[in-house]
Design an enzyme around this catalytic site. Structure first.
Site, short mmCIF file in Angstrom:
data_model
loop_
_atom_site.label_atom_id
_atom_site.label_comp_id
_atom_site.label_asym_id
_atom_site.label_seq_id
_atom_site.Cartn_x
_atom_site.Cartn_y
_atom_site.Cartn_z
N GLU A 163 62.49 -7.76 65.26
CA GLU A 163 63.61 -7.39 64.40
C GLU A 163 64.96 -7.57 65.08
O GLU A 163 65.70 -6.58 65.30
CB GLU A 163 63.44 -5.95 63.90
CG GLU A 163 62.22 -5.78 63.01
CD GLU A 163 62.08 -4.36 62.44
OE1 GLU A 163 62.96 -3.52 62.68
OE2 GLU A 163 61.10 -4.12 61.72
N GLU A 353 54.65 -6.04 60.42
CA GLU A 353 54.86 -4.61 60.11
C GLU A 353 54.97 -4.43 58.60
O GLU A 353 55.59 -5.25 57.90
CB GLU A 353 56.15 -4.05 60.72
CG GLU A 353 56.09 -3.77 62.18
CD GLU A 353 57.38 -3.14 62.71
OE1 GLU A 353 58.05 -2.39 61.96
OE2 GLU A 353 57.69 -3.42 63.87
#
Ligand code: IFM
Length: 455
Positions: A163, A353
């Site tokens: 991320e 995720e």
């Protein structure tokens, strides 16, 4: 083969969120140690000094992984536990810990995928400018080479960076994450530097192991304009630039989106690109990791409500939503996967995720009946399996998270785990959602047998 048999099922965690022992065994400080020590940064003043105690005792985590029946487990390796400082020396205790965990996973037949950077930058690097300083790239390559050397016999699947949007824009613009800077040009610089560092790390891993499977994990949002007015459409496009295209396009094409300078300004863009070649981010990868959480409806607003994208307002999210107000939108998940699939049809997608934050608690009978997470699992996995049947190339799915852990600025209150973590003992209890995920995994594993028998 049906969709669910083609997907490798897994679960994920990250070092800083679970390990604790932040000043143990030769580990050096990370930016999160410094950030959490500042008053007012984390809910209730929580710190990750103890967290799930996974460093002191990884057994409960390993037992939970085995109980679930996942084939693969995503974990991260803490840079500050492995490298002791600017000289690049290696900390034998840190290496021994990860070798123990990786070895135990192998014994249990669980394939690890290892993330190298999940936000825990060593503080000594931040003191030199962090993600704004070009020296961070060589330091990351050095850490990557050491990780490949020390763990390469136990790991063949790697994620360079997790991320980069959050590390860049929450770390350097909203101020919600470490290092807590609030300066848009620095955030842009940090975003582009991470992409270049990703490219450099892929090359280092490839040189160490030509057979390795390497990717990165980007979080992508599903965005919808509140109306078809030119203002709302333009606002949505700006949000899409910052949250999605700024990462997708350099990775896939080596180029920045055309509207980057218009949004951030020419001087900020020129400064962000100083001394780096963004084209080097587009190194061939073996999979693209997608972390999916967000669906938002966007309206243009002069004084908006988003701490990162200027001039937009994110509308309130209707039910069902997570405890921290994130929409439950499996259709958005499928749109994001389909978008990536259309952009890069030959690149396997790993959902690195996906999960939901709730205010979970144990009932007096000692159980955690997280009905919203159970429904979430059913809805998202059904949607995923349908998408795969329709040709979206998803090869792996990692539920976030294996167990409740340190949820950054939310501390320990907001829980994402399939297992309920008792703090500070670290005792783990499977929630109703763990039972459901386990059931779905075993159903998937059982179906080829049924089909073979039927055939
Ligand atoms: O806990 C985080 C994780 O570290 C990165 N992705 C989002 C998760 C939930 O907020």
């Amino acid at each position: 083969m049906t969709a669910r048999e083609r997907i490798r099922w897994g679960s994920a965690t990250a070092a800083y969120q679970i390990e604790g022992a932040t000043d143990g065994d030769g580990r050096v400080a990370s930016i999160w140690d410094e950030f959490t020590a500042r008053p007012g940064t984390i809910a209730r003043g929580d710190t990750a000094a103890v967290a799930c105690r996974a460093y002191d005792d990884p057994e409960p985590m390993l037992a939970a992984i085995a109980w679930l029946g996942v084939e693969t487990y995503r974990l991260s390796i803490a840079w500050c536990r492995v490298i002791t400082g600017p000289e690049g020396d290696v900390n034998p205790a840190g290496v021994a810990y990860y070798r123990r965990v990786l070895g135990e996973l192998r014994v249990r037949g669980v394939k690890p995928v290892v993330t190298l950077y999940h936000w825990d930058l060593p503080q000594w690097l931040q003191d030199r400018g962090g993600w704004a300083d070009p020296g961070v790239i060589d330091a990351f390559v050095h850490f990557t080479e050491i990780a490949a050397r020390e763990f390469g016999d136990l790991v063949s699947d790697w994620i360079t960076i997790n991320e980069p949007f959050c590390a860049a824009f929450h770390g350097h613009l909203s101020g919600l994450h470490a290092p807590g800077i609030r300066h848009e040009p620095t955030a842009l610089r940090a975003a582009l530097m991470q992409l270049v560092a990703h490219g450099a790390a892929v090359r280092a891993l490839r040189a160490a192991d030509p057979e390795a499977r390497i990717g990165l994990a980007i979080n992508l949002s599903d965005l919808e304009a509140a109306s078809s007015s030119p203002e709302d459409v333009a606002a949505t496009r700006r949000a899409d630039l910052v949250e999605n295209r700024l990462f997708l396009e350099p990775i896939l094409t080596g180029r920045l989106p055309d509207d980057t300078a218009a949004h951030f300004g020419e001087p900020a863009l020129a400064a962000a690109l100083d001394g780096i070649d963004i084209a080097s981010a587009a190194v061939p990868i073996d999979f693209i990791g997608i972390n999916y959480y967000e669906h938002n409806v966007i309206r243009a607003a002069e004084h908006g409500n988003d701490p990162i994208v200027r001039g937009i307002e994110k509308l309130p999210v209707p039910e069902p939503r997570s405890a921290n107000g994130v929409a439950v939108r499996p259709d958005g998940f499928v749109r994001v996967l389909s978008r990536v699939s259309a952009l890069a049809p030959d690149l396997p997608i790993w959902v690195t995720e996906n999960g939901i934050g709730l205010w979970d608690y144990l009932s007096p009978d000692g159980r955690c009946n997280d009905v919203e997470r159970v429904a979430f699992i059913d809805r998202y996995l059904d949607a995923l399996e349908d998408a795969v049947e329709r040709g979206v190339r998803v090869e792996a799915y990692y539920f976030w998270s294996l167990m409740d852990n340190f949820e950054w600025s939310h501390g320990f209150q907001l829980r994402y785990g399939l297992f309920y973590t008792d703090y500070p003992s670290g005792h783990l209890t499977p929630k109703a959602s763990a039972e459901r995920y386990r059931e779905r995994i075993s159903r998937a594993a059982a179906s080829p047998v049924r089909e073979r028998q039927a055939g």
